[in-house]
Design an enzyme around this catalytic site. Structure first.
Site, PDB file in Angstrom:
ATOM      1  N   SER A 128       0.931  -1.195  -0.190  1.00  0.00           N
ATOM      2  CA  SER A 128      -0.038  -0.124   0.073  1.00  0.00           C
ATOM      3  C   SER A 128       0.928   1.351  -0.036  1.00  0.00           C
ATOM      4  CB  SER A 128      -0.916  -0.064   1.135  1.00  0.00           C
ATOM      5  OG  SER A 128      -1.571   1.215   1.468  1.00  0.00           O
ATOM      6  N   TYR A 186      -1.423  -0.739  10.137  1.00  0.00           N
ATOM      7  CA  TYR A 186      -1.657  -1.145   8.893  1.00  0.00           C
ATOM      8  C   TYR A 186      -0.594  -0.508   8.177  1.00  0.00           C
ATOM      9  CZ  TYR A 186      -3.721  -1.156   3.966  1.00  0.00           C
ATOM     10  OH  TYR A 186      -3.991  -1.422   2.794  1.00  0.00           O
TER      11      TYR A 186
END
Length: 286
Positions: A153, A166
């Site tokens: 990501s 995350y």
């Protein structure tokens, strides 16, 4: 996907009749990756936890003439992660492709996470892809053919407020994929990492929109089909590192390295921190 021992750049441009395992296939982005791979003739094992979403996707792909099988696995369970490669190969044959796509994103103030959440998210986002890769790699090297794509990501390249867990796991995936690629440089197996920004219409960002939270204009979302195509290109062109974002991000990533305070001010100006602060307030994780 490399098929010789040349130093980087060797690729197979025809994916037809290769065997691939896609994790996180039931999620929003996973469905688009599955369709893109199937359209190129990849014989797929779709993996995830919920047969209610996986079976209809497999049926859809079969109607289009693809080979698609479902193998259920909960990657939060280390034992299931360790067994998934063998189960997939028993179902469809030796694997040429592994796409590590499964992931969990929970936005919260860091102290609001429980220790159980920390362990579970690290297991799914970071440990499971590493375990799957270890189990698939020996066979790929022995057969002289293979490619591993890991979906990270943009968060893993910079770090966002209220997204520490995350971002940390996704940064780990970037480091893992880069190190693995260097190790495999003179082998016939390739490794790539994909770093998308916000994904439009589906998946994590769509759930945020359901909470009434929309990304600032400068962080505009990208269509999931673009990310799925990036996975294809990473394999057939043996691309090491692919950013898929709504606006060019590599210059800002460079600024982060040479002028981190300036980068902080630029990131603050995008409204990213305010976006995640609103999200955690709406979800009660503040």
């Amino acid at each position: 996907m490399r098929t010789s021992g040349r130093l980087y750049g060797a690729a197979v441009h025809e994916l037809r009749a290769t065997n691939g395992l896609l994790t996180g296939a039931a999620g929003g982005l996973g469905r688009h990756i599955a369709r893109a791979l199937a359209a190129r003739g990849v014989r797929l094992v779709l993996s995830g936890r919920d047969p209610r979403t996986l079976e209809p996707l497999a049926a859809e792909l079969r109607e289009r003439g693809a080979v698609a099988e479902v193998v259920l696995a909960d990657l939060a369970d280390l034992g299931q992660a360790a067994e998934l490669i063998d189960r997939a190969q028993q179902t469809i044959g030796p694997l040429d492709l592994l796409v590590n796509n499964a992931g969990i994103e929970v936005a919260a103030r860091y102290p609001a996470f429980t220790d159980t959440e920390l362990a579970s998210i690290v297991q799914v986002n970071l440990v499971a892809p590493m375990v799957l890769t270890r189990h698939v790699l020996t066979g790929m090297l022995a057969r002289g053919r293979g490619h591993i794509v890991t979906v990270s990501s943009l968060a893993g390249r910079g770090g966002n407020a209220y997204n520490a867990l995350y971002a940390t796991t996704k940064a780990g995936l970037v480091g893992f994929a880069r190190s693995l690629r260097a190790e495999l440089a003179d082998t016939p197996v390739g490794a790539s990492v994909i770093c998308p920004g916000f994904v439009a219409r589906d998946g994590m960002y769509a759930r945020m929109q359901e909470q009434g939270v929309n990304a600032p204009t400068l962080l505009r979302a990208v269509e999931p089909e673009r990310i799925a195509q990036a996975v294809i290109e990473a394999i057939v062109r043996d691309r090491p590192d692919v950013l898929v974002t709504g606006w060019p991000m590599r210059p800002l990533l460079g600024v982060q390295e040479v002028a981190p305070r300036l980068a902080e001010r630029i990131i603050a100006a995008t409204g990213a921190a305010d976006f995640f602060a609103e999200l955690v307030a709406r979800t009660g994780r503040d």
